[in-house]
Design a protein around this motif. Structure first.
Motif, PDB file in Angstrom:
ATOM      1  N   LEU A  11       0.843  -1.182   0.000  1.00 24.45           N
ATOM      2  CA  LEU A  11       0.000   0.000   0.000  1.00 24.45           C
ATOM      3  C   LEU A  11       0.886   1.244   0.000  1.00 24.45           C
ATOM      4  CD1 LEU A  11      -2.748   1.436   0.359  1.00 24.45           C
ATOM      5  CD2 LEU A  11      -2.447   1.141   2.838  1.00 24.45           C
ATOM      6  N   ARG A  38      -0.866  -6.478 -15.318  1.00 24.89           N
ATOM      7  CA  ARG A  38      -1.661  -6.155 -14.132  1.00 24.89           C
ATOM      8  C   ARG A  38      -3.142  -6.346 -14.430  1.00 24.89           C
ATOM      9  NH1 ARG A  38      -0.688   0.433 -13.824  1.00 24.89           N
ATOM     10  NH2 ARG A  38      -2.005   1.006 -15.630  1.00 24.89           N
ATOM     11  N   ALA A  40      -6.799  -5.105 -12.659  1.00 18.43           N
ATOM     12  CA  ALA A  40      -7.574  -4.391 -11.655  1.00 18.43           C
ATOM     13  C   ALA A  40      -8.936  -5.074 -11.507  1.00 18.43           C
ATOM     14  CB  ALA A  40      -7.753  -2.939 -12.077  1.00 18.43           C
ATOM     15  N   PRO A  87      -3.698   6.333  -8.191  1.00 24.07           N
ATOM     16  CA  PRO A  87      -4.724   5.368  -7.748  1.00 24.07           C
ATOM     17  C   PRO A  87      -5.120   4.383  -8.844  1.00 24.07           C
ATOM     18  CG  PRO A  87      -5.232   7.539  -6.896  1.00 24.07           C
ATOM     19  CD  PRO A  87      -4.053   7.713  -7.826  1.00 24.07           C
ATOM     20  N   GLU A  88      -5.086   4.814 -10.089  1.00 26.68           N
ATOM     21  CA  GLU A  88      -5.455   3.923 -11.198  1.00 26.68           C
ATOM     22  C   GLU A  88      -4.417   2.849 -11.472  1.00 26.68           C
ATOM     23  OE1 GLU A  88      -5.443   7.282 -11.202  1.00 26.68           O
ATOM     24  OE2 GLU A  88      -4.781   8.082 -13.162  1.00 26.68           O
ATOM     25  N   THR A  90      -3.620   0.848  -9.129  1.00 30.75           N
ATOM     26  CA  THR A  90      -4.016  -0.214  -8.214  1.00 30.75           C
ATOM     27  C   THR A  90      -4.448  -1.452  -8.972  1.00 30.75           C
ATOM     28  OG1 THR A  90      -4.700   1.329  -6.485  1.00 30.75           O
ATOM     29  CG2 THR A  90      -5.682  -0.870  -6.432  1.00 30.75           C
ATOM     30  N   GLN A 114      -0.143  -7.736  -4.917  1.00 25.40           N
ATOM     31  CA  GLN A 114      -1.117  -6.654  -4.890  1.00 25.40           C
ATOM     32  C   GLN A 114      -0.434  -5.303  -4.702  1.00 25.40           C
ATOM     33  OE1 GLN A 114      -4.716  -6.719  -5.085  1.00 25.40           O
ATOM     34  NE2 GLN A 114      -4.402  -4.493  -5.233  1.00 25.40           N
ATOM     35  N   VAL A 115      -0.798  -4.362  -5.540  1.00 23.10           N
ATOM     36  CA  VAL A 115      -0.359  -2.974  -5.398  1.00 23.10           C
ATOM     37  C   VAL A 115      -1.602  -2.114  -5.205  1.00 23.10           C
ATOM     38  CG1 VAL A 115       0.692  -0.989  -6.547  1.00 23.10           C
ATOM     39  CG2 VAL A 115       1.725  -3.261  -6.764  1.00 23.10           C
ATOM     40  N   THR A 116      -1.628  -1.365  -4.117  1.00 22.95           N
ATOM     41  CA  THR A 116      -2.751  -0.491  -3.836  1.00 22.95           C
ATOM     42  C   THR A 116      -2.236   0.924  -3.640  1.00 22.95           C
ATOM     43  OG1 THR A 116      -3.952  -2.295  -2.750  1.00 22.95           O
ATOM     44  CG2 THR A 116      -4.719  -0.054  -2.335  1.00 22.95           C
ATOM     45  N   VAL A 117      -2.762   1.842  -4.420  1.00 20.75           N
ATOM     46  CA  VAL A 117      -2.349   3.240  -4.346  1.00 20.75           C
ATOM     47  C   VAL A 117      -3.528   4.058  -3.829  1.00 20.75           C
ATOM     48  CG1 VAL A 117      -1.382   5.200  -5.574  1.00 20.75           C
ATOM     49  CG2 VAL A 117      -0.825   2.865  -6.309  1.00 20.75           C
ATOM     50  N   SER A 118      -3.328   4.686  -2.686  1.00 18.72           N
ATOM     51  CA  SER A 118      -4.401   5.480  -2.091  1.00 18.72           C
ATOM     52  C   SER A 118      -4.298   6.931  -2.567  1.00 18.72           C
ATOM     53  CB  SER A 118      -4.314   5.434  -0.572  1.00 18.72           C
ATOM     54  OG  SER A 118      -3.092   5.975  -0.134  1.00 18.72           O
TER      55      SER A 118
END
Length: 119
Positions: A11, A38, A40, A87-88, A90, A114-118
């Motif tokens: 994250l 990737r 999503a 965020p895109e 993610t 998993q890659v999560t961009v807040s």
């Protein structure tokens, strides 16, 4: 056969960076093209970056200038440096390779990270 194992996901806030790693084992001498993909939620898997055995690289338009793919042949490893994350970006990121052995051609995939961009 080739086994691929990704790591380095996590994250991160928008604008941050992550470095993904893909460790290859098994018949690594057969690996030619290697790449990162990737997927999503609710979307199809897409190509992020590719690297041929002669060093040629290609990137999706959405990541050009922000992501860099590299390969360490000694360690049989593939990397993806991701900067200025959005965020895109993610998604679950997968490592992939094409194994060429004689007339045999086989694609191998890792389990994903998993890659999560807040925002």
């Amino acid at each position: 056969q080739v086994q691929l194992a990704e790591s380095g996901g996590g994250l991160v806030q928008a604008g941050g960076s992550l470095r993904l790693s893909c460790a290859a084992s098994g018949d690594t001498a057969c690996m030619s093209i290697m790449g990162w993909y990737r997927q999503a939620p609710g979307k199809e898997r897409e190509t992020v970056a590719l690297r041929t055995s002669d060093g040629t690289t290609t990137y999706a338009d959405s990541v050009k200038g922000r992501f860099t793919i590299s390969r360490d042949n000694v360690k049989s490893a593939l990397y993806l440096q991701m900067n200025s994350l959005k965020p895109e970006d993610t998604a679950v990121y997968y490592c992939n390779t094409l194994c060429l052995r004689g007339l045999s051609r086989n694609w191998y995939w890792g389990q994903g990270t998993q890659v999560t961009v807040s925002a």
